[in-house]
Design a protein around this motif. Structure first.
Motif, PDB file in Angstrom:
ATOM      1  N   LEU A 120       0.840  -1.194   0.000  1.00 21.46           N
ATOM      2  CA  LEU A 120       0.000   0.000   0.000  1.00 21.46           C
ATOM      3  C   LEU A 120       0.877   1.247   0.000  1.00 21.46           C
ATOM      4  O   LEU A 120       1.978   1.247   0.561  1.00 21.46           O
ATOM      5  N   THR A 123      -1.111   6.822   1.231  1.00 26.12           N
ATOM      6  CA  THR A 123      -2.467   7.392   1.227  1.00 26.12           C
ATOM      7  C   THR A 123      -3.534   6.343   1.530  1.00 26.12           C
ATOM      8  O   THR A 123      -4.700   6.686   1.719  1.00 26.12           O
ATOM      9  N   GLN A 124      -3.116   5.070   1.575  1.00 26.39           N
ATOM     10  CA  GLN A 124      -4.100   3.999   1.740  1.00 26.39           C
ATOM     11  C   GLN A 124      -4.165   3.434   3.156  1.00 26.39           C
ATOM     12  O   GLN A 124      -4.966   2.546   3.427  1.00 26.39           O
ATOM     13  N   TYR A 125      -3.297   3.922   4.060  1.00 27.38           N
ATOM     14  CA  TYR A 125      -3.329   3.405   5.426  1.00 27.38           C
ATOM     15  C   TYR A 125      -2.802   4.454   6.404  1.00 27.38           C
ATOM     16  O   TYR A 125      -2.162   5.439   6.005  1.00 27.38           O
ATOM     17  N   ASP A 160      -8.733   2.240   2.464  1.00 24.91           N
ATOM     18  CA  ASP A 160      -9.535   1.676   1.375  1.00 24.91           C
ATOM     19  C   ASP A 160      -9.709   0.188   1.626  1.00 24.91           C
ATOM     20  O   ASP A 160      -8.850  -0.623   1.306  1.00 24.91           O
ATOM     21  N   VAL A 163      -9.160  -2.550  -1.081  1.00 21.67           N
ATOM     22  CA  VAL A 163      -7.804  -2.822  -1.551  1.00 21.67           C
ATOM     23  C   VAL A 163      -7.270  -4.127  -0.971  1.00 21.67           C
ATOM     24  O   VAL A 163      -6.604  -4.915  -1.641  1.00 21.67           O
TER      25      VAL A 163
END
Length: 582
Positions: A120, A123-125, A160, A163
């Motif tokens: 990831l 920006t995703q975690y 997300d 994902v």
């Protein structure tokens, strides 16, 4: 007038305390050099991962500083900068080893792999320290710089959800063991009555069956469960199994006893699974609340933890005087000039055996699951397996380099003779792992092409070499070696490559699941091979302690294969005649 010295006690990993005395001109780097050189065999991680810390405040000493510039009265700890970090995601906890003094960037791919997440981007975690709600942790900075000290726990939240999919979530949300029906959709039984495939619930149900003990099943289950679940989920499931419903009161006592015995077996035989302080605390809270702290069984759990945490080696206290950087460097030069081949053949073989055994004995069953050693992104799961592989390669190249080093062909032949004799000693010591590394060195193309060197080796020794090669020949899946192994008596260091090949064959030839159920037949096959590998781990060879030789052999290194081949061409050029050689 005399030089003034300051005394300091340093705690070393595995070895205990040593007492050093330094003058005012000694730098921290000099201390590092001395410790790495004199105690190399006690360090289990790369040198760059270690540092000196003040014992009370935990301040790390900078290499360029003078030793006297720090508060030495409180003592120093020489330890790895790499410490345990617990990470919790989706209610599941995993433990990763990270350098608290470096940015987390390099560790995150390992974290994602542990949770079976794809890699990831930032920006995703989000990451935050457990217990400090809303306080973020940046992966671009070191944990220490952010006030996070070991052992710490971080919360990983994926922004997300789509994902990462729902693999772990679906496992966590599965029904209670007591509510899941028994049917062909939850368990498949083989003709002999063994479980072929089942859900996790049904496997645990059989594991803790009130009708009897299946010791082989228990051993296979705990060795391989990490291939289909996690320690956190397994503990939750066992606690669920212990909470027997009123409607099942008739089996309450035997089921609870089975669960308690399984937890005890797990703790005794796979203590590394409880490297997470949160998981161990959860287990002991369950034990204290349900089994009781003062009951015989409850006391056993506490004794197991106390025993596992105690040092396996007795603490030894020694005194070393270091007066200046020049003295340290002179000591290093003296040791370096004392070559490995100055020691007797048998002593070299024995020391190589002890070093190899200590690596072999550290291999855990879960390191051998999923062919972790064969994939770059999963090699962190099998540190001891990788160390044994790396050691094998290092020894093999060292053997080749030792033969190639002399410029004169007669000296090269004498080197070859000595190494064959050492290989024969390794065979007699049942050190098949290092024996195979020696044979790899002899058969390396840079050595195999030295026909004039080999011509000068006595025929009796060439015959001995051929006998050793015959024993370790891979024909018919190492048939002759396997026969020798069956007849050998411990201590034994088996050849790792045979087991890795067997495990690869099982992994590639059997699916992880059968109709959506965990293929436990495959796990039993894996367990059989891993158990064979681990069979000799408790029989450590007992030889005279040769610290100087151990240090030299532990630190062996050689040029890479390309450089060695170029050296080989210099020693015996293509098309040369015997008279052309020195």
């Amino acid at each position: 007038l005399r030089k003034l010295y300051r005394q300091v006690t340093i705690n070393l990993p595995l070895r205990g305390q040593i007492v050093l005395k330094f003058d005012e001109s000694t730098t921290v780097q000099v201390v590092y050099d001395m410790l790495f050189h004199n105690y190399a065999s006690t360090f289990q991680q790369p040198q760059h991962s270690y540092a000196l810390f003040t014992s009370k405040t935990g301040q790390m000493l900078e290499a360029s500083d003078m030793v006297w510039s720090y508060a030495l009265e409180e003592g120093l700890d020489f330890k790895s900068r790499i410490q345990n970090l617990s990470v919790i995601a989706n209610g599941v906890e995993e433990v990763v080893h990270v350098d608290y003094y470096s940015p987390l960037t390099e560790a995150m791919p390992i974290v994602f792999d542990m949770f079976e997440f794809p890699e990831l981007d930032s920006t995703q975690y989000t990451l935050q320290q457990s217990g400090l709600s809303g306080v973020p942790v940046s992966v671009s900075k070191s944990l220490i710089d952010q006030g996070v000290t070991p052992p710490a726990t971080l919360l990983l939240k994926v922004i997300d959800r789509e994902v990462v999919g729902g693999v772990r979530d679906s496992v966590c949300a599965s029904v209670s063991i007591w509510d899941e029906p028994t049917s062909v959709e939850t368990v498949v039984i083989e003709a002999n009555g063994d479980i072929q495939a089942a859900t996790l619930n049904k496997l645990i149900e059989h594991l803790t069956s009130p009708s009897g003990h299946d010791l082989e099943f228990r051993s296979a289950f705990f060795m391989t469960y990490r291939s289909f679940t996690t320690p956190s989920i397994l503990l939750s499931k066992l606690i669920d199994r212990y909470d027997v419903p009123v409607s099942q009161a008739s089996v309450s006592k035997p089921v609870k006893l089975r669960v308690a015995n399984c937890l005890k077996f797990w703790l005794e035989n796979h203590f590394e699974d409880f490297s997470s302080s949160v998981l161990l605390e959860k287990l002991m809270t369950f034990v204290d609340q349900n089994l009781g702290q003062d009951t015989p069984l409850g006391k056993k759990f506490h004794k197991i933890i106390e025993k596992k945490r105690s040092r396996s080696l007795s603490r030894r206290k020694t005194s070393v005087f270091v007066t200046s950087e020049s003295e340290v460097m002179a000591s290093k030069r003296s040791k370096k000039n004392e070559g490995i081949l100055d020691f007797p053949d048998e002593a070299i073989a024995e020391t190589l055996t002890v070093i190899a055994f200590d690596i072999y004995a550290g291999i855990k069953g879960n390191e051998l699951l999923g062919q972790a050693w064969s994939k770059e992104k999963t090699r962190h799961r099998c540190p001891n397996v990788m160390e044994m592989i790396d050691r094998f390669n290092a020894v093999s190249l060292w053997v080749a380099a030792t033969i190639l080093e002399p410029t004169k062909v007669k000296v090269r032949a004498k080197r070859f003779e000595r190494l064959i004799r050492i290989a024969d000693h390794l065979y007699k010591l049942n050190n098949f792992q290092t024996l195979m590394a020696f044979l790899g060195g002899f058969n390396n193309s840079c050595v195999a092409r030295l026909k004039y060197t080999r011509m000068l080796v006595p025929r009796a020794l060439i015959k001995k070499l051929e006998e050793l090669e015959k024993v370790m020949n891979m024909e018919s899946s190492f048939k002759i070696y396997r026969q020798h192994l069956k007849m050998a008596n411990p201590p034994i260091i088996p050849y790792l490559g045979v087991y890795l090949s067997d495990l690869t064959f099982i992994e590639d030839g059997n699916q992880d699941e059968i109709k959506g159920l965990i293929n436990f037949s495959k796990r039993k096959l894996l367990h059989m091979v891993i158990s064979q590998l681990q069979r000799y781990q408790n029989d450590r060879p007992k030889f005279v302690d040769r610290l100087d030789l151990t240090t030299l052999l532990y630190d062996i290194n050689a040029q890479d294969e390309n450089a060695l081949y170029e050296l080989s061409l210099q020693r015996e050029p293509r098309g040369c005649n015997k008279q052309d050689l020195q």
